[in-house]
Design a protein around this motif. Structure first.
Motif, PDB file in Angstrom:
ATOM      1  N   GLU A 142      41.743  38.558  51.440  1.00 34.07           N
ATOM      2  CA  GLU A 142      40.297  38.386  51.363  1.00 34.07           C
ATOM      3  C   GLU A 142      39.888  37.349  50.321  1.00 34.07           C
ATOM      4  O   GLU A 142      38.756  36.852  50.331  1.00 34.07           O
ATOM      5  CB  GLU A 142      39.616  39.719  51.046  1.00 34.07           C
ATOM      6  N   MET A 143      40.798  37.031  49.408  1.00 26.40           N
ATOM      7  CA  MET A 143      40.488  36.039  48.378  1.00 26.40           C
ATOM      8  C   MET A 143      40.413  34.624  48.946  1.00 26.40           C
ATOM      9  O   MET A 143      39.845  33.720  48.322  1.00 26.40           O
ATOM     10  CB  MET A 143      41.532  36.073  47.258  1.00 26.40           C
ATOM     11  N   LYS A 144      41.016  34.428  50.110  1.00 32.95           N
ATOM     12  CA  LYS A 144      40.935  33.137  50.796  1.00 32.95           C
ATOM     13  C   LYS A 144      41.354  31.969  49.895  1.00 32.95           C
ATOM     14  O   LYS A 144      40.733  30.909  49.865  1.00 32.95           O
ATOM     15  CB  LYS A 144      39.539  32.909  51.359  1.00 32.95           C
ATOM     16  N   GLY A 145      42.416  32.207  49.129  1.00 32.15           N
ATOM     17  CA  GLY A 145      42.965  31.150  48.287  1.00 32.15           C
ATOM     18  C   GLY A 145      42.343  31.045  46.912  1.00 32.15           C
ATOM     19  O   GLY A 145      42.794  30.242  46.086  1.00 32.15           O
ATOM     20  N   ASN A 146      41.297  31.822  46.625  1.00 32.89           N
ATOM     21  CA  ASN A 146      40.680  31.797  45.299  1.00 32.89           C
ATOM     22  C   ASN A 146      41.577  32.479  44.271  1.00 32.89           C
ATOM     23  O   ASN A 146      42.343  33.389  44.601  1.00 32.89           O
ATOM     24  CB  ASN A 146      39.320  32.513  45.321  1.00 32.89           C
ATOM     25  N   ASP A 147      41.470  32.044  43.026  1.00 34.15           N
ATOM     26  CA  ASP A 147      42.206  32.679  41.938  1.00 34.15           C
ATOM     27  C   ASP A 147      41.716  34.118  41.781  1.00 34.15           C
ATOM     28  O   ASP A 147      40.534  34.408  41.996  1.00 34.15           O
ATOM     29  CB  ASP A 147      41.983  31.896  40.645  1.00 34.15           C
ATOM     30  N   PHE A 148      42.602  35.039  41.433  1.00 37.67           N
ATOM     31  CA  PHE A 148      42.208  36.434  41.276  1.00 37.67           C
ATOM     32  C   PHE A 148      43.019  37.077  40.166  1.00 37.67           C
ATOM     33  O   PHE A 148      44.024  36.532  39.697  1.00 37.67           O
ATOM     34  CB  PHE A 148      42.380  37.209  42.593  1.00 37.67           C
ATOM     35  N   ILE A 149      42.551  38.254  39.748  1.00 36.16           N
ATOM     36  CA  ILE A 149      43.214  38.976  38.665  1.00 36.16           C
ATOM     37  C   ILE A 149      43.477  40.418  39.073  1.00 36.16           C
ATOM     38  O   ILE A 149      42.816  40.971  39.956  1.00 36.16           O
ATOM     39  CB  ILE A 149      42.364  38.962  37.373  1.00 36.16           C
ATOM     40  N   PHE A 150      44.469  41.022  38.408  1.00 36.91           N
ATOM     41  CA  PHE A 150      44.750  42.446  38.515  1.00 36.91           C
ATOM     42  C   PHE A 150      44.223  43.101  37.238  1.00 36.91           C
ATOM     43  O   PHE A 150      44.442  42.590  36.139  1.00 36.91           O
ATOM     44  CB  PHE A 150      46.255  42.704  38.630  1.00 36.91           C
ATOM     45  N   GLN A 151      43.554  44.241  37.401  1.00 40.32           N
ATOM     46  CA  GLN A 151      42.927  44.872  36.251  1.00 40.32           C
ATOM     47  C   GLN A 151      43.026  46.395  36.353  1.00 40.32           C
ATOM     48  O   GLN A 151      42.915  46.965  37.448  1.00 40.32           O
ATOM     49  CB  GLN A 151      41.452  44.456  36.154  1.00 40.32           C
ATOM     50  N   LYS A 152      43.205  47.026  35.219  1.00 41.19           N
ATOM     51  CA  LYS A 152      43.234  48.486  35.180  1.00 41.19           C
ATOM     52  C   LYS A 152      41.885  49.024  35.629  1.00 41.19           C
ATOM     53  O   LYS A 152      40.839  48.485  35.282  1.00 41.19           O
ATOM     54  CB  LYS A 152      43.538  48.973  33.761  1.00 41.19           C
ATOM     55  N   CYS A 153      41.916  50.117  36.399  1.00 41.74           N
ATOM     56  CA  CYS A 153      40.695  50.710  36.930  1.00 41.74           C
ATOM     57  C   CYS A 153      40.033  51.601  35.880  1.00 41.74           C
ATOM     58  O   CYS A 153      40.706  52.367  35.185  1.00 41.74           O
ATOM     59  CB  CYS A 153      41.040  51.540  38.177  1.00 41.74           C
TER      60      CYS A 153
END
Length: 264
Positions: A142-153
């Motif tokens: 779903e990010m479609k190539g955009n930068d993303f991060i993983f984060q604690k909930c």
């Protein structure tokens, strides 16, 4: 005196009332405002205005005019940092608390739900709570190539607070809640009501504003174990929530602030 208010086509329709309010108020101060749709023109084709209200979320637009010594609301620095969640967290590390970022390996091995979100998303878009490998891959797609991060909930899902700021001063805080989603965004159907900030929450806002002065923006906090922690900054912050739940004419207040600044 003349200024530009700059949008991209995608955001134009849902911001017509904002544009109307700010234009009418500035007209009362004999200040003309011209709407510029940035993805339809070249910056070099534009005449130099006296000021710019950049609502495009594009920091290059702000910097172009700042390079000509033209006052821009918000500054290019704010637009760059606010519209990149990774940069926001890096910049505010050690200044205010926020949910820890994780590597992909740390997220997968935690054994707990975690968050994947786009660095440049806004309005609750491209934010996913992930519990398994399939959901992780769906979120990344779903990010479609955009930068993303993983984060604690965070522990307290479906609740957050937005603090509206004008001229580096707190105007109003609004609490948003949702019983249907871990995301409480008003635009996604969450409920909203005025919120009284606690002393430590005011302190966090002031610490952020001390290092990132803002003309008009929203600072969002989520809750972990009952305490507010920083989540993100909304640069081109919307106003519908505050109009529908308070008597504050916030766009008029912003326009009056602009008038004071540019008429000095």
């Amino acid at each position: 005196m003349k200024g530009y208010i700059i949008y991209n086509t995608e955001d134009l329709t849902k911001n017509k009332r904002f544009i109307k309010f700010i234009t009418e108020t500035l007209n009362e101060y004999n200040i003309d405002v011209e709407l510029v749709i940035i993805d339809r023109v070249e910056l070099a084709e534009l005449e130099n205005p006296d000021f710019v209200i950049n609502r495009s979320r594009n920091a290059d637009v702000s910097r172009y005019f700042e390079g000509k010594n033209i006052r821009v609301f918000n500054s290019g620095k704010i637009t760059e940092i606010a519209n990149d969640k990774r940069k926001s967290y890096e910049y505010l590390e050690g200044i205010v608390p926020f949910m820890p970022l994780m590597s992909e390996e740390e997220a997968e091995s935690s054994g707990k739900p975690y968050i994947i979100k786009s660095c440049n998303g806004h309005g609750g878009t491209q934010v996913f709570m992930v519990e398994n490998f399939r959901q992780k891959n769906e979120a990344i797609n779903e990010m479609k190539g955009n930068d993303f991060i993983f984060q604690k909930c965070c522990s307290d899902l479906g609740r957050d607070v937005r603090v509206y700021v004008i001229g580096n001063e707190i105007v109003q805080a609004m609490e948003r809640t949702s019983a249907e989603s871990f995301k409480s965004n008003y635009s996604l159907g969450g409920k909203a009501e005025p919120y009284t900030l606690k002393d430590y929450e005011i302190s966090m806002v002031k610490k952020i504003l001390n290092v990132l002065p803002m003309d008009y923006a929203g600072i969002d906090f989520i809750f972990h174990k009952g305490k507010a922690v920083f989540n993100e900054i909304e640069d081109a912050v919307g106003a519908r929530m505050i109009y529908e739940n308070t008597d504050i004419h916030i766009v008029k207040l912003f326009a009056e602030y602009i008038a004071r600044k540019v008429r000095k």
